[in-house]
Design a protein around this motif. Structure first.
Motif, PDB file in Angstrom:
ATOM      1  N   LEU A  24     -51.742 -49.145  69.796  1.00  0.00           N
ATOM      2  CA  LEU A  24     -51.281 -48.179  68.974  1.00  0.00           C
ATOM      3  C   LEU A  24     -52.166 -46.774  69.455  1.00  0.00           C
ATOM      4  N   PHE A 170     -41.068 -47.414  64.820  1.00  0.00           N
ATOM      5  CA  PHE A 170     -41.825 -48.390  64.425  1.00  0.00           C
ATOM      6  C   PHE A 170     -41.386 -48.789  62.840  1.00  0.00           C
ATOM      7  N   VAL A 191     -42.653 -51.184  67.563  1.00  0.00           N
ATOM      8  CA  VAL A 191     -43.823 -51.458  67.095  1.00  0.00           C
ATOM      9  C   VAL A 191     -43.825 -52.063  65.771  1.00  0.00           C
ATOM     10  N   VAL A 420     -49.609 -43.638  64.950  1.00  0.00           N
ATOM     11  CA  VAL A 420     -48.464 -44.111  65.764  1.00  0.00           C
ATOM     12  C   VAL A 420     -47.094 -43.039  65.520  1.00  0.00           C
TER      13      VAL A 420
END
Length: 427
Positions: A24, A170, A191, A420
């Motif tokens: 990340l 994400f 993610v 992120v």
């Protein structure tokens, strides 16, 4: 004490999280600072619960800290009952989306939509509309799927939710159980990781109101504990603004279980008062808990205990609650978000949970507080509640150190998750 199995689970969890963190926090590619990004924060689900209120100022504080150059537009479901004023006091430059015209403009000018923390993918309809713009979005600190009931029922998710998560940049889940369920149900977001509930970062304050209340009830800083009762199911039908009819089945369960669940909490109050110099403040996390706090806790206390127990007789907002918690020696009871806001500010807090709830309570194990999590359907957990609360009251310095360790773990995850988001804003 945390048993060996829980210790091993957390070591494995932290090891996996560390590996994810390396990915990340890799160097940001395509970074461009040619403009200040505009973020829509879709949050603020309701105002009758200080935890639901707390999601929003928590995430706003994280955005302010880690991406200060961003312009944030809050798209709320509800900021009434004084919540808008509380938010604007803390975040004077915040723009709140109120009208259809505001929504249209925000959809056109924003670069990214961030779905805030909540009990599920609450704003799925808004995300569906956002997807049509072709612009990126992410999900920050939810329970998934957020279905209440048996373990099998809790694993049922709509195909649309899975699709929305798959297409997000994400998806951070506020408890590891939700993360594993998402994987099991086929979510393959680029993610996916544990990401703390946004309410951990709450820093709104109403010092004056907290000080006035504590002074009027002779509660001295560091010399009292807070406690929160609750029913198995939140009785929304008791809140006039919800305009709901009574759910007879849920009310029957509430009435059947209210002594089973709140009796051990009351026992802990008695032990604290009789065995320590601490006083106790009974307070609510949602509007319905004022009534049950009086009925199941205060009114049933022995006369020799009542003199050192204060019952807060009305609901409050998040800022006054947090300012009060900060002056306490800790918190215990049957709620989730007041403990979250306590730990986020380094204040010791335990959590009691039920089988009827979602998996959110398991985040206490995820952040290293497994021995402060009590399953009210497990007799040994129920029996462990009073000793744990007593230990907190008798050894406040040790309890504080434990709370700070958990907070530090949460802060590290906040840093990683915000990195992120920043990467996806500029790439």
């Amino acid at each position: 004490m945390i048993n060996h199995a829980i210790n091993q689970d957390r070591r494995d969890f932290m090891k996996n999280s560390a590996a994810v963190a390396i990915t990340l926090l890799a160097p940001l590619k395509g970074f461009s600072a040619h403009k200040n990004p505009i973020i829509i924060l879709r949050s603020s689900w309701q105002t009758v619960n200080i935890g639901d209120i707390g999601h929003t100022p928590g995430v706003l504080a994280l955005l302010e800290k880690y991406i200060p150059e961003a312009h944030v537009r809050l798209w709320p479901s509800d900021v009434g009952n004084g919540v808008e004023e509380m938010l604007m006091k803390r975040f004077p430059n915040l723009k709140i989306i109120k009208t259809d015209q505001d929504k249209t403009q925000a959809m056109a000018e924003a670069d990214f939509m961030l779905h805030g923390s909540g009990p599920s993918l609450v704003a799925r309809v808004t995300l569906e509309d956002w997807v049509k713009t072709g612009k990126p979005y992410g999900v920050y600190g939810i329970t998934f799927p957020g279905v209440y009931g048996t373990p099998d029922q809790a694993k049922k998710a709509s195909p649309k939710d899975i699709e929305l998560l798959n297409n997000a940049r994400f998806a951070f889940f506020r408890d590891s159980v939700s993360l594993e369920i998402a994987k099991e149900l086929g979510v393959k977001c680029p993610v996916m990781d544990f990401g703390p509930d946004g309410a951990f970062a709450v820093d709104v304050r109403d010092e004056a109101s907290a000080d006035a209340f504590l002074k009027s009830h002779d509660l001295q800083e560091g010399k009292f504990l807070c406690v929160i009762p609750r029913y198995r199911y939140t009785p929304w039908w008791k809140i006039p603004s919800k305009k709901r009819t009574i759910d007879q089945e849920k009310d029957a369960i509430n009435q059947k279980m209210k002594e089973h669940d709140n009796g051990p909490v009351r026992d802990a109050i008695v032990a604290v008062v009789r065995q320590t110099s601490m006083k106790v403040l009974i307070c609510p996390e949602d509007e319905t808990q004022v009534e049950i706090g009086k009925e199941m806790l205060y009114d049933k206390l022995p006369d020799d205990v009542k003199g050192k127990v204060v019952l807060r007789g009305k609901y409050w907002l998040t800022d006054e609650a947090v300012s009060t918690y900060l002056r306490s020696a800790g918190l215990f009871g049957l709620e989730m978000h007041s403990p979250i806001m306590c730990i986020g500010n380094g204040i010791p807090a335990t959590v009691g949970r039920f089988g009827e709830q979602s998996s959110k309570g398991f985040m206490w194990k995820d952040i290293g507080l497994g021995d402060w999590l009590f399953d009210m359907d497990t007799p040994k957990d129920v029996a462990a509640m009073t000793p744990a609360v007593l230990e907190m009251a008798k050894n406040p310095k040790d309890a504080k150190k434990k709370a700070l360790r958990a907070r530090d773990f949460v802060v590290k995850k906040q840093q990683e998750t915000m990195a992120v988001l920043k990467k996806n804003l500029y790439s």
